[in-house]
Design a protein around this motif. Structure first.
Motif, PDB file in Angstrom:
ATOM      1  N   ALA A   1      22.197  30.837  -7.309  1.00 37.16           N
ATOM      2  CA  ALA A   1      22.602  29.537  -6.799  1.00 37.16           C
ATOM      3  C   ALA A   1      23.665  28.874  -7.664  1.00 37.16           C
ATOM      4  N   GLN A   2      23.712  29.203  -8.971  1.00 37.89           N
ATOM      5  CA  GLN A   2      24.636  28.503  -9.859  1.00 37.89           C
ATOM      6  C   GLN A   2      26.100  28.797  -9.534  1.00 37.89           C
ATOM      7  N   VAL A   3      26.367  29.893  -8.820  1.00 41.24           N
ATOM      8  CA  VAL A   3      27.743  30.200  -8.439  1.00 41.24           C
ATOM      9  C   VAL A   3      28.331  29.064  -7.597  1.00 41.24           C
ATOM     10  N   CYS A   4      27.476  28.341  -6.873  1.00 38.56           N
ATOM     11  CA  CYS A   4      27.948  27.247  -6.013  1.00 38.56           C
ATOM     12  C   CYS A   4      28.498  26.058  -6.803  1.00 38.56           C
ATOM     13  N   VAL A   5      28.061  25.892  -8.045  1.00 40.10           N
ATOM     14  CA  VAL A   5      28.412  24.679  -8.791  1.00 40.10           C
ATOM     15  C   VAL A   5      29.149  24.979 -10.088  1.00 40.10           C
ATOM     16  N   GLY A   6      29.706  26.176 -10.217  1.00 42.39           N
ATOM     17  CA  GLY A   6      30.542  26.464 -11.365  1.00 42.39           C
ATOM     18  C   GLY A   6      29.808  26.861 -12.618  1.00 42.39           C
ATOM     19  N   ALA A   7      28.747  27.649 -12.463  1.00 43.93           N
ATOM     20  CA  ALA A   7      28.020  28.197 -13.611  1.00 43.93           C
ATOM     21  C   ALA A   7      27.823  29.684 -13.373  1.00 43.93           C
ATOM     22  N   PRO A   8      27.613  30.479 -14.429  1.00 50.17           N
ATOM     23  CA  PRO A   8      27.429  31.913 -14.232  1.00 50.17           C
ATOM     24  C   PRO A   8      26.162  32.206 -13.442  1.00 50.17           C
ATOM     25  N   ALA A   9      26.126  33.387 -12.816  1.00 53.37           N
ATOM     26  CA  ALA A   9      25.056  33.733 -11.890  1.00 53.37           C
ATOM     27  C   ALA A   9      23.671  33.604 -12.504  1.00 53.37           C
ATOM     28  N   ASN A  10      23.520  33.963 -13.771  1.00 56.87           N
ATOM     29  CA  ASN A  10      22.212  33.919 -14.418  1.00 56.87           C
ATOM     30  C   ASN A  10      22.007  32.688 -15.285  1.00 56.87           C
ATOM     31  N   GLY A  11      22.897  31.711 -15.160  1.00 56.19           N
ATOM     32  CA  GLY A  11      22.784  30.506 -15.966  1.00 56.19           C
ATOM     33  C   GLY A  11      23.432  30.667 -17.326  1.00 56.19           C
ATOM     34  N   GLY A  12      23.510  29.566 -18.076  1.00 51.50           N
ATOM     35  CA  GLY A  12      24.115  29.617 -19.398  1.00 51.50           C
ATOM     36  C   GLY A  12      24.188  28.237 -20.029  1.00 51.50           C
TER      37      GLY A  12
ATOM     38  N   LEU B   1      35.632  29.392 -11.920  1.00 50.60           N
ATOM     39  CA  LEU B   1      34.968  29.934 -13.102  1.00 50.60           C
ATOM     40  C   LEU B   1      35.450  31.360 -13.316  1.00 50.60           C
ATOM     41  N   ALA B   2      35.725  31.711 -14.567  1.00 49.58           N
ATOM     42  CA  ALA B   2      36.079  33.086 -14.932  1.00 49.58           C
ATOM     43  C   ALA B   2      35.109  33.561 -16.006  1.00 49.58           C
ATOM     44  N   ARG B   3      34.648  34.804 -15.904  1.00 51.87           N
ATOM     45  CA  ARG B   3      33.688  35.311 -16.879  1.00 51.87           C
ATOM     46  C   ARG B   3      34.102  36.703 -17.352  1.00 51.87           C
ATOM     47  N   TYR B   4      33.705  37.000 -18.580  1.00 54.02           N
ATOM     48  CA  TYR B   4      33.840  38.345 -19.135  1.00 54.02           C
ATOM     49  C   TYR B   4      32.601  38.615 -19.961  1.00 54.02           C
ATOM     50  N   ALA B   5      31.830  39.625 -19.571  1.00 55.28           N
ATOM     51  CA  ALA B   5      30.536  39.902 -20.210  1.00 55.28           C
ATOM     52  C   ALA B   5      29.691  38.632 -20.148  1.00 55.28           C
ATOM     53  N   ARG B   6      29.210  38.148 -21.289  1.00 55.36           N
ATOM     54  CA  ARG B   6      28.367  36.952 -21.281  1.00 55.36           C
ATOM     55  C   ARG B   6      29.149  35.664 -21.470  1.00 55.36           C
ATOM     56  N   PHE B   7      30.464  35.743 -21.667  1.00 50.87           N
ATOM     57  CA  PHE B   7      31.274  34.561 -21.926  1.00 50.87           C
ATOM     58  C   PHE B   7      31.951  34.087 -20.649  1.00 50.87           C
ATOM     59  N   TYR B   8      32.076  32.773 -20.519  1.00 53.01           N
ATOM     60  CA  TYR B   8      32.709  32.230 -19.318  1.00 53.01           C
ATOM     61  C   TYR B   8      33.406  30.910 -19.629  1.00 53.01           C
ATOM     62  N   GLY B   9      34.290  30.529 -18.729  1.00 50.00           N
ATOM     63  CA  GLY B   9      34.994  29.263 -18.844  1.00 50.00           C
ATOM     64  C   GLY B   9      35.591  28.906 -17.508  1.00 50.00           C
ATOM     65  N   GLY B  10      36.090  27.688 -17.391  1.00 51.03           N
ATOM     66  CA  GLY B  10      36.668  27.310 -16.112  1.00 51.03           C
ATOM     67  C   GLY B  10      37.123  25.869 -16.079  1.00 51.03           C
ATOM     68  N   ILE B  11      37.460  25.421 -14.880  1.00 49.59           N
ATOM     69  CA  ILE B  11      37.956  24.071 -14.647  1.00 49.59           C
ATOM     70  C   ILE B  11      37.384  23.556 -13.342  1.00 49.59           C
ATOM     71  N   ALA B  12      37.117  22.250 -13.279  1.00 47.23           N
ATOM     72  CA  ALA B  12      36.660  21.601 -12.055  1.00 47.23           C
ATOM     73  C   ALA B  12      37.393  20.272 -11.905  1.00 47.23           C
ATOM     74  N   LEU B  13      37.793  19.964 -10.679  1.00 51.77           N
ATOM     75  CA  LEU B  13      38.462  18.706 -10.353  1.00 51.77           C
ATOM     76  C   LEU B  13      37.602  17.965  -9.342  1.00 51.77           C
ATOM     77  N   ALA B  14      37.282  16.700  -9.624  1.00 56.24           N
ATOM     78  CA  ALA B  14      36.444  15.898  -8.735  1.00 56.24           C
ATOM     79  C   ALA B  14      37.202  14.656  -8.292  1.00 56.24           C
ATOM     80  N   HIS B  15      36.949  14.237  -7.041  1.00 53.80           N
ATOM     81  CA  HIS B  15      37.698  13.106  -6.489  1.00 53.80           C
ATOM     82  C   HIS B  15      36.820  12.328  -5.512  1.00 53.80           C
ATOM     83  N   PRO B  16      36.394  11.101  -5.851  1.00 54.75           N
ATOM     84  CA  PRO B  16      35.714  10.258  -4.865  1.00 54.75           C
ATOM     85  C   PRO B  16      36.655   9.947  -3.699  1.00 54.75           C
ATOM     86  N   LEU B  17      36.117   9.942  -2.497  1.00 50.59           N
ATOM     87  CA  LEU B  17      36.970   9.804  -1.323  1.00 50.59           C
ATOM     88  C   LEU B  17      37.263   8.347  -0.956  1.00 50.59           C
ATOM     89  N   LYS B  18      36.471   7.407  -1.463  1.00 48.86           N
ATOM     90  CA  LYS B  18      36.706   5.997  -1.140  1.00 48.86           C
ATOM     91  C   LYS B  18      37.711   5.387  -2.108  1.00 48.86           C
TER      92      LYS B  18
END
Length: 219
Positions: free
Chosen positions: A30-41, A187-204
């Motif tokens: 489930a974590q793939v949906c919110v920008g975390a590795p598949a097994n958590g971290g 999200l990008a991962r290599y072995a047990r290491f991962y990193g990434g970027i997320a952009l959030a924007h309220p619509l109102k």
């Protein structure tokens, strides 16, 4: 008047509950949906918010089809304003490689403005959120992969304002409002290491988009 339950009804209910628990226990990342590795971290996070920056940490776990995330951050908005926040999010995975995930969360935030040496404004905010997220991981060889994700949630906030102004009576008040927020990331991962970027924007009212960078180690 008592209502009796037939043995067949009881067996059906027990069977249904067992099937539901079995479905939720099947790992579907489930974590793939919110920008975390598949097994958590565990990750360090750096954010750029309206008028300031934030630093924090996040821990995510994946019991079966569910994803659990705990996060906290401290915000710096300049010499006269600071704050800190914490949040919890539950994600339930549906689908195959393309994950579609209902999301639910709770959060709290406290901010303080030092208006003058003897005047201060403090806000305490509680928020609840719910929506849908989607994510898909593209494997790159055996040890790497990239996973784009998107989240749309409705967020309702209740805020208590405490104004302490010099030579005036303390003023307590409260406001509440709701808004829909959208976020996209990679999200990008290599072995047990991962990193990434997320952009959030309220619509109102189209406020400034917030940016979050993260780097961590998976379980």
């Amino acid at each position: 008047m008592k209502t009796s339950i037939m043995p067949s009804q009881a067996i059906g209910r027990v069977t249904g509950a067992a099937l539901l628990l079995a479905a939720l226990s099947v790992p579907t990342h489930a974590q793939v949906c919110v920008g975390a590795p598949a097994n958590g971290g565990i990750s360090y996070q750096n954010g750029a918010e309206s008028f300031g920056t934030s630093h924090g940490a996040s821990a995510s776990f994946t019991p079966g089809r569910m994803g659990l995330e705990l996060s906290g951050r401290a915000s710096d908005f300049g010499d006269d304003e600071s704050g800190y926040a914490g949040a919890f999010r539950l994600t339930i995975a549906l689908g195959g490689r393309l994950k579609i995930c209902p999301t639910f969360g709770l959060g709290g935030e406290r901010r303080t403005w030092d208006i003058t040496a003897s005047s201060q404004l403090t806000t305490n905010e509680l928020s609840g959120r719910g929506g849908l997220a989607a994510g898909y991981e593209f494997p790159i060889g055996k040890s790497a992969g990239i996973a784009p994700f998107a989240i749309v949630e409705y967020v309702h906030r209740v805020t208590h304002l405490d104004a302490r102004i010099a030579n005036t009576e303390p003023n307590d008040s409260g406001v509440q409002d709701g808004d829909t927020e959208a976020a996209v990331g990679l999200l990008a991962r290599y072995a047990r290491f991962y990193g990434g970027i997320a952009l959030a924007h309220p619509l109102k009212d189209a406020p400034t988009t917030t940016r979050r960078l993260f780097i961590g180690v998976g379980f």
